[in-house]
Design an enzyme around this catalytic site. Structure first.
Site, PDB file in Angstrom:
ATOM      1  N   GLU A  90       0.815  -1.211   0.000  1.00  0.00           N
ATOM      2  CA  GLU A  90       0.000   0.000   0.000  1.00  0.00           C
ATOM      3  C   GLU A  90       0.844   1.255   0.000  1.00  0.00           C
ATOM      4  O   GLU A  90       2.047   1.218   0.269  1.00  0.00           O
ATOM      5  CB  GLU A  90      -0.931  -0.014   1.200  1.00  0.00           C
ATOM      6  CG  GLU A  90      -0.203  -0.042   2.523  1.00  0.00           C
ATOM      7  CD  GLU A  90      -1.172  -0.164   3.679  1.00  0.00           C
ATOM      8  OE1 GLU A  90      -1.772  -1.234   3.825  1.00  0.00           O
ATOM      9  OE2 GLU A  90      -1.308   0.804   4.432  1.00  0.00           O
ATOM     10  N   CYS A 332       0.101   2.725   8.995  1.00  0.00           N
ATOM     11  CA  CYS A 332       0.879   1.634   8.393  1.00  0.00           C
ATOM     12  C   CYS A 332       0.174   0.291   8.329  1.00  0.00           C
ATOM     13  O   CYS A 332      -0.230  -0.246   9.353  1.00  0.00           O
ATOM     14  CB  CYS A 332       2.120   1.368   9.230  1.00  0.00           C
ATOM     15  SG  CYS A 332       3.332   2.610   9.108  1.00  0.00           S
TER      16      CYS A 332
HETATM   17  N1  SAH Z   1      10.439   0.954   9.304  1.00  0.00           N
HETATM   18  C1  SAH Z   1      10.542   2.382   9.172  1.00  0.00           C
HETATM   19  C2  SAH Z   1       9.548   3.008   8.234  1.00  0.00           C
HETATM   20  C3  SAH Z   1       8.119   2.534   8.256  1.00  0.00           C
HETATM   21  S1  SAH Z   1       7.074   3.019   9.575  1.00  0.00           S
HETATM   22  C4  SAH Z   1      10.523   3.028  10.534  1.00  0.00           C
HETATM   23  O1  SAH Z   1      10.375   2.327  11.527  1.00  0.00           O
HETATM   24  O2  SAH Z   1      10.710   4.233  10.619  1.00  0.00           O
HETATM   25  C5  SAH Z   1       6.833   4.761   9.365  1.00  0.00           C
HETATM   26  C6  SAH Z   1       6.543   5.490  10.673  1.00  0.00           C
HETATM   27  O3  SAH Z   1       5.216   5.212  11.147  1.00  0.00           O
HETATM   28  C7  SAH Z   1       7.467   5.100  11.791  1.00  0.00           C
HETATM   29  O4  SAH Z   1       7.853   6.228  12.515  1.00  0.00           O
HETATM   30  C8  SAH Z   1       6.592   4.181  12.618  1.00  0.00           C
HETATM   31  O5  SAH Z   1       7.088   4.025  13.905  1.00  0.00           O
HETATM   32  C9  SAH Z   1       5.268   4.904  12.521  1.00  0.00           C
HETATM   33  N2  SAH Z   1       4.092   4.115  12.870  1.00  0.00           N
HETATM   34  C10 SAH Z   1       3.849   2.810  12.664  1.00  0.00           C
HETATM   35  N3  SAH Z   1       2.644   2.458  13.106  1.00  0.00           N
HETATM   36  C11 SAH Z   1       2.086   3.574  13.606  1.00  0.00           C
HETATM   37  C12 SAH Z   1       0.847   3.866  14.230  1.00  0.00           C
HETATM   38  N4  SAH Z   1      -0.056   2.919  14.419  1.00  0.00           N
HETATM   39  N5  SAH Z   1       0.613   5.151  14.618  1.00  0.00           N
HETATM   40  C13 SAH Z   1       1.541   6.115  14.422  1.00  0.00           C
HETATM   41  N6  SAH Z   1       2.726   5.917  13.854  1.00  0.00           N
HETATM   42  C14 SAH Z   1       3.009   4.644  13.463  1.00  0.00           C
END
Ligand code: SAH
Length: 346
Positions: A90, A332
């Site tokens: 996505e 995500c």
């Molecule tokens: N693996 C990478 C990039 C993908 S996640 C990383 O960890 O940075 C992108 C961002 O979204 C990251 O900062 C992650 O911690 C955040 N994220 C993931 N799930 C989330 C959620 N449910 N609410 C808010 N931020 C979230």
């Protein structure tokens, strides 16, 4: 499976030479590829060259959009894309005053298994190739017109630095002036903090804006929500972030998702401010988007404001990120899961 969009400019030059064609054909080919052209649309490319590429196993469509959901709240568009092997990923197109930003995935699933994130719920399925990463931008440009995507954030599913080689080829290709030509300043890479790869990235001359998902001011809290904290300490992350700044002169951004009762106390704010002070960086706060399977909730708005005020008072550069596309499963991995589970309307 190999795709034209996996090729760097140098690779296309080699193909052209191997096929006995003059070098200028590489420029023509590379430019078609960046526009998402299929073989039969490449009107000025000789048939022999196309047949050669096909005989070498290069397909012309790594990825295609299979579903679009547009937010009624802010115009954010969420995409589901199908890969050629049937996997689904996505992406999100966010519309800001200064242009459009596409959030791009680097893996199908993720093996980091952060406690709040939907992408890691089923572990890692596989890495995306450079062309499958680039193809997300090309598909969106093809849908809405070339130049639609002005900025790119590697913040979709997956950990980009856990797929280092393909991400590096992607970074090279996305800013190549002979291809997509997206400004290096317009590319952000988000990592959960794989310190050795953060160093390698800048040592090898890549300079995307580095965003580090910190989400905790100390190892104790971080270990509760991010298994990767067992491999790298918060101090190692700060040291690697400083190194990245020293090499690239680009300010590092720390992501901090506020999770109710986990990392949102006053003490956490003070500890975070002390941790990041003294070097050019920025903190991006967001209230966690709750993911039903994860059982964690976002911090309420008033408490988020208080957390931010403490950082500001301690002279930390901080912004509160708007949560976009709340009505279309903005966070995500949420849409893909619905699709894969069959629980979403299709
Ligand atoms: N693996 C990478 C990039 C993908 S996640 C990383 O960890 O940075 C992108 C961002 O979204 C990251 O900062 C992650 O911690 C955040 N994220 C993931 N799930 C989330 C959620 N449910 N609410 C808010 N931020 C979230």
């Amino acid at each position: 499976m190999k795709f034209l969009q996996d090729l760097t400019y140098e690779d296309t030059e080699k193909m052209v030479c191997d096929c006995g064609m003059p070098k200028y054909r590489a420029g023509q080919l590379f430019s078609w590829i960046a526009r998402g052209a299929k073989y039969d649309e490449m009107s000025n490319i000789p048939r022999e060259l196309k047949e050669y590429l096909i005989s070498q196993g290069y397909g012309d469509e790594p990825i295609r959009i299979i579903k679009k959901l547009t937010s009624n709240l802010d115009g954010t568009v969420k995409f589901l894309y199908a890969l050629q092997d049937g996997n689904v990923i996505e992406g999100v197109l966010m519309k800001y005053k200064y242009g459009n930003t596409l959030c791009v995935s680097t893996q199908v699933g993720c093996r980091m298994n952060c406690a709040f994130c939907a992408s890691g719920l089923d572990g890692l399925v596989r890495n995306l190739s450079a062309g499958e990463i680039l193809g997300q931008i090309i598909a969106v440009n093809a849908e809405y017109g070339s130049g639609t995507v002005g900025n790119v954030v590697l913040m979709g599913s997956g950990e980009p630095l856990d797929n280092y080689d393909n991400t590096a080829v992607f970074l090279k290709n996305v800013s190549d002036p002979r291809g997509l030509n997206i400004s290096k300043r317009g590319i952000s890479l988000s990592t959960c903090g794989l310190c050795d790869k953060m160093r390698r990235l800048c040592d090898e001359g890549y300079t995307p804006t580095l965003t580090v998902s910190l989400h905790a001011p100390n190892d104790e809290i971080r270990k509760k929500i991010m298994p990767v904290a067992n491999s790298y300490s918060v101090n190692e992350i700060i040291t690697a972030a400083k190194y990245y700044f020293n090499v690239t002169k680009r300010r590092v951004i720390f992501e901090y998702s506020l999770i109710s009762g986990v990392n949102d106390s006053k003490e956490c704010a003070v500890e975070l401010a002390r941790l990041v002070k003294g070097f050019p960086c920025h903190v991006n706060l967001i209230a966690l988007n709750s993911v039903k399977e994860r059982g964690l909730d976002g911090t309420p708005r008033d408490k988020v404001e208080k957390f931010k005020a403490i950082l500001e008072k301690m002279n930390v550069s901080v912004t509160l990120r708007r949560s976009m596309g709340a009505d279309i499963e903005g966070a995500c991995g949420q849409l893909r899961r619905k699709y894969v589970d069959g629980t979403g309307e299709q």
